[in-house]
Design a protein around this motif. Structure first.
Motif, PDB file in Angstrom:
ATOM      1  N   ILE A  85       0.846  -1.196   0.000  1.00  0.00           N
ATOM      2  CA  ILE A  85       0.000   0.000   0.000  1.00  0.00           C
ATOM      3  C   ILE A  85       0.884   1.249   0.000  1.00  0.00           C
ATOM      4  O   ILE A  85       1.870   1.317   0.736  1.00  0.00           O
ATOM      5  N   ALA A  86       0.514   2.203  -0.857  1.00  0.00           N
ATOM      6  CA  ALA A  86       1.227   3.475  -0.887  1.00  0.00           C
ATOM      7  C   ALA A  86       0.227   4.593  -0.646  1.00  0.00           C
ATOM      8  O   ALA A  86      -0.868   4.593  -1.220  1.00  0.00           O
ATOM      9  N   CYS A  87       0.594   5.528   0.230  1.00  0.00           N
ATOM     10  CA  CYS A  87      -0.231   6.712   0.429  1.00  0.00           C
ATOM     11  C   CYS A  87       0.547   7.911  -0.068  1.00  0.00           C
ATOM     12  O   CYS A  87       1.598   8.245   0.483  1.00  0.00           O
ATOM     13  N   VAL A  88       0.060   8.518  -1.116  1.00  0.00           N
ATOM     14  CA  VAL A  88       0.712   9.719  -1.638  1.00  0.00           C
ATOM     15  C   VAL A  88      -0.335  10.822  -1.740  1.00  0.00           C
ATOM     16  O   VAL A  88      -1.314  10.692  -2.472  1.00  0.00           O
ATOM     17  N   ARG A  91      -4.081  10.248  -2.382  1.00  0.00           N
ATOM     18  CA  ARG A  91      -4.334   8.971  -3.046  1.00  0.00           C
ATOM     19  C   ARG A  91      -3.803   7.825  -2.200  1.00  0.00           C
ATOM     20  O   ARG A  91      -2.714   7.913  -1.634  1.00  0.00           O
ATOM     21  N   LEU A  93      -2.914   3.922  -2.844  1.00  0.00           N
ATOM     22  CA  LEU A  93      -2.776   2.938  -3.917  1.00  0.00           C
ATOM     23  C   LEU A  93      -2.551   1.558  -3.326  1.00  0.00           C
ATOM     24  O   LEU A  93      -1.771   1.405  -2.384  1.00  0.00           O
ATOM     25  N   PHE A  95      -1.321  -2.288  -4.279  1.00  0.00           N
ATOM     26  CA  PHE A  95      -0.671  -3.140  -5.277  1.00  0.00           C
ATOM     27  C   PHE A  95      -0.983  -4.584  -4.913  1.00  0.00           C
ATOM     28  O   PHE A  95      -0.313  -5.188  -4.078  1.00  0.00           O
TER      29      PHE A  95
ATOM     30  N   ILE B  53       7.921   1.500  -4.797  1.00  0.00           N
ATOM     31  CA  ILE B  53       6.748   2.145  -4.205  1.00  0.00           C
ATOM     32  C   ILE B  53       7.171   2.982  -3.001  1.00  0.00           C
ATOM     33  O   ILE B  53       6.750   4.134  -2.845  1.00  0.00           O
ATOM     34  N   GLN B  54       8.037   2.384  -2.159  1.00  0.00           N
ATOM     35  CA  GLN B  54       8.510   3.098  -0.968  1.00  0.00           C
ATOM     36  C   GLN B  54       9.330   4.325  -1.364  1.00  0.00           C
ATOM     37  O   GLN B  54       9.194   5.396  -0.768  1.00  0.00           O
ATOM     38  N   GLN B  57       7.120   7.129  -2.455  1.00  0.00           N
ATOM     39  CA  GLN B  57       6.492   7.811  -1.319  1.00  0.00           C
ATOM     40  C   GLN B  57       7.488   8.735  -0.630  1.00  0.00           C
ATOM     41  O   GLN B  57       7.141   9.839  -0.206  1.00  0.00           O
ATOM     42  N   THR B  60       7.853  11.867  -2.552  1.00  0.00           N
ATOM     43  CA  THR B  60       6.679  12.705  -2.334  1.00  0.00           C
ATOM     44  C   THR B  60       6.817  13.490  -1.034  1.00  0.00           C
ATOM     45  O   THR B  60       6.548  14.684  -0.971  1.00  0.00           O
ATOM     46  N   LYS B  75       5.377  -0.008 -10.857  1.00  0.00           N
ATOM     47  CA  LYS B  75       4.719   0.321  -9.597  1.00  0.00           C
ATOM     48  C   LYS B  75       5.223   1.674  -9.077  1.00  0.00           C
ATOM     49  O   LYS B  75       4.446   2.480  -8.563  1.00  0.00           O
ATOM     50  N   THR B  79       2.981   5.159  -8.564  1.00  0.00           N
ATOM     51  CA  THR B  79       2.988   5.886  -7.291  1.00  0.00           C
ATOM     52  C   THR B  79       3.437   7.336  -7.487  1.00  0.00           C
ATOM     53  O   THR B  79       2.841   8.262  -6.924  1.00  0.00           O
ATOM     54  N   ALA B  82       0.673   9.272  -9.009  1.00  0.00           N
ATOM     55  CA  ALA B  82      -0.366   9.614  -8.017  1.00  0.00           C
ATOM     56  C   ALA B  82       0.071  10.810  -7.176  1.00  0.00           C
ATOM     57  O   ALA B  82      -0.755  11.607  -6.732  1.00  0.00           O
ATOM     58  N   GLY B  83       1.389  10.931  -6.964  1.00  0.00           N
ATOM     59  CA  GLY B  83       1.923  12.061  -6.209  1.00  0.00           C
ATOM     60  C   GLY B  83       2.174  13.286  -7.077  1.00  0.00           C
ATOM     61  O   GLY B  83       2.782  14.248  -6.615  1.00  0.00           O
TER      62      GLY B  83
END
Lengths: 282, 120
Positions: A85-88, A91, A93, A95, B53-54, B57, B60, B75, B79, B82-83
């Protein structure tokens, strides 16, 4: 009684022993269930040739976020040890290919913004081969998470006095999922350095899980004696030895059951069964 | 504005790290002053999975609006998108050179990932 058959090393003869053992019980007129837990490459069906009576999809649950309820706090991403899970910004997201379906994010979300939906990952097949109740799972190509499919196979186990679980190779999550809850773990090995190396890992796994363990040495007259020395040292009982015989390989290549095609394997399976059922071990 | 350059060292004279998710350092650069701070990415360097993904983030959180790097996987790209971070691929040489390539308009903003994702 649930007997799991695993190995560590691949290609030592797990399926040969598991299918032959199931066949031997059925020949005797007793009920027996054979579960092929090697959902990434199930091959027990090639030898038991069951008549499949039921096919159904296997699913696993993955999270979905309700974007209206989500407050973008990031608690779900923080709790997810699989980093799925990504929180940006605003949003969140998910996976799903990284998700292990643990449900942790649902518990962590203070907004109750996360729900779960089933996604198909494979097919569960049940049937019968002679007197053997047969179950296997076939994981979809490209699907990385096999443990939920293994759980589905185990949950579909028909009631029988003896259940044989044919496990995947290795000692990682799929094997742990397969052997969990068994009364006896049979480790099939071969007397080679590679066989011994992986046998050690498998024995350590069994000890960690506190499982009763016994060893079957396949192709016993090839290789060296190091497996015997190790078993003696670690007090792991050797329950059967099967000689290296071209007739077994030829039967295998034709998709025949070793215990049906080769008389001395049949004898050894009956003896192994007697040892297992004598209760000395389990 | 602030951009992140993936680098193998902690200053603008270090080589660009062509990998995004498993880059050694993220250099956060203010494009007006060239002021540069290095952010260690060691945690993701050794992550069994989900490094991209990390890393996305982390970028961001640094407040960057663009990333200059060599390659990015699907991926990580999703991400970053999205940012609302623009991804510039194909950066080479030192971080300073990459910054100049970016200023000269020689780096293309990516419309999608340019490498395959990895399984754990």
């Amino acid at each position: 009684m649930r007997v799991a058959i695993a190995s560590g090393k691949g290609g030592t003869g797990k399926t040969t022993i598991a299918t032959s053992l199931a066949y031997t019980v059925a020949q005797r007129g007793d009920r027996v269930a054979y579960l092929d837990c090697d959902v990434e490459e199930p091959n027990g069906h090639l030898f038991l040739q069951p008549q499949i009576v039921d096919r159904r999809p296997i699913t696993r649950l993955v999270p979905v976020v309700d974007p209206v309820r989500c407050a973008h706090c990031g608690a779900c991403a923080q709790v997810c040890r699989y980093r799925a899970i990504a929180c940006v910004g605003e949003r969140t997201l998910i996976f799903t290919e990284l998700c292990h379906s643990c449900g942790g994010c649902l518990l962590a979300c203070p907004q109750e913004a996360i729900g779960e939906v089933p996604v198909p990952i494979g097919t569960l097949r049940t049937g019968r081969s002679g007197g053997v109740e047969f179950v296997d799972g076939v994981l979809n190509v490209g699907e990385a998470m096999s443990p939920p499919a293994i759980r589905a196979v185990k949950q579909a186990a028909p009631d029988a006095p003896l259940t044989i679980l044919d496990c995947p190779p290795g000692t990682s999550c799929p094997v742990i999922e397969s052997v969990r809850g068994c009364d006896l773990l049979l480790l099939v090995t071969e007397p080679t350095p590679f066989g011994l190396h992986d046998l050690k890992l498998a024995v350590e796994m069994a000890r960690t899980l506190r499982l009763e363990v016994g060893v079957v040495i396949n192709r016993a007259d090839a290789g060296d004696r190091a497996v015997w020395d190790y078993c003696q040292q670690r007090r792991v009982p050797i329950l059967a030895e099967i000689p290296d015989d071209r007739a077994v390989a030829e039967a295998y290549s034709r998709g025949e059951l070793a215990a049906q095609a080769v008389p001395h394997v049949a004898d050894r399976m009956r003896a192994l069964l007697a040892t297992i059922e004598s209760g000395v071990l389990a | 504005m602030k951009v992140v350059i993936t680098a193998q060292g902690t200053d603008l004279d270090s080589a660009v790290d062509p990998r995004f998710g498993r880059a050694r350092y993220f250099l956060l650069v203010d494009t007006e002053t060239d002021a540069c701070t290095a952010h260690d990415n060691e945690q993701n360097l050794n992550a069994p999975q989900g490094a991209g993904i990390q890393a996305a983030q982390a970028v961001t959180r640094l407040g960057a609006t663009a990333v200059l790097t060599g390659h990015v996987g699907p991926k990580a790209f999703t991400t970053l998108q999205a940012g609302q971070i623009t991804v510039y691929l194909g950066a080479t040489g030192t971080a300073r050179e990459a910054l100049e390539q970016y200023r000269a308009g020689q780096l293309q903003a990516a419309a999608k990932a340019n490498v395959e994702g990895h399984w754990s």
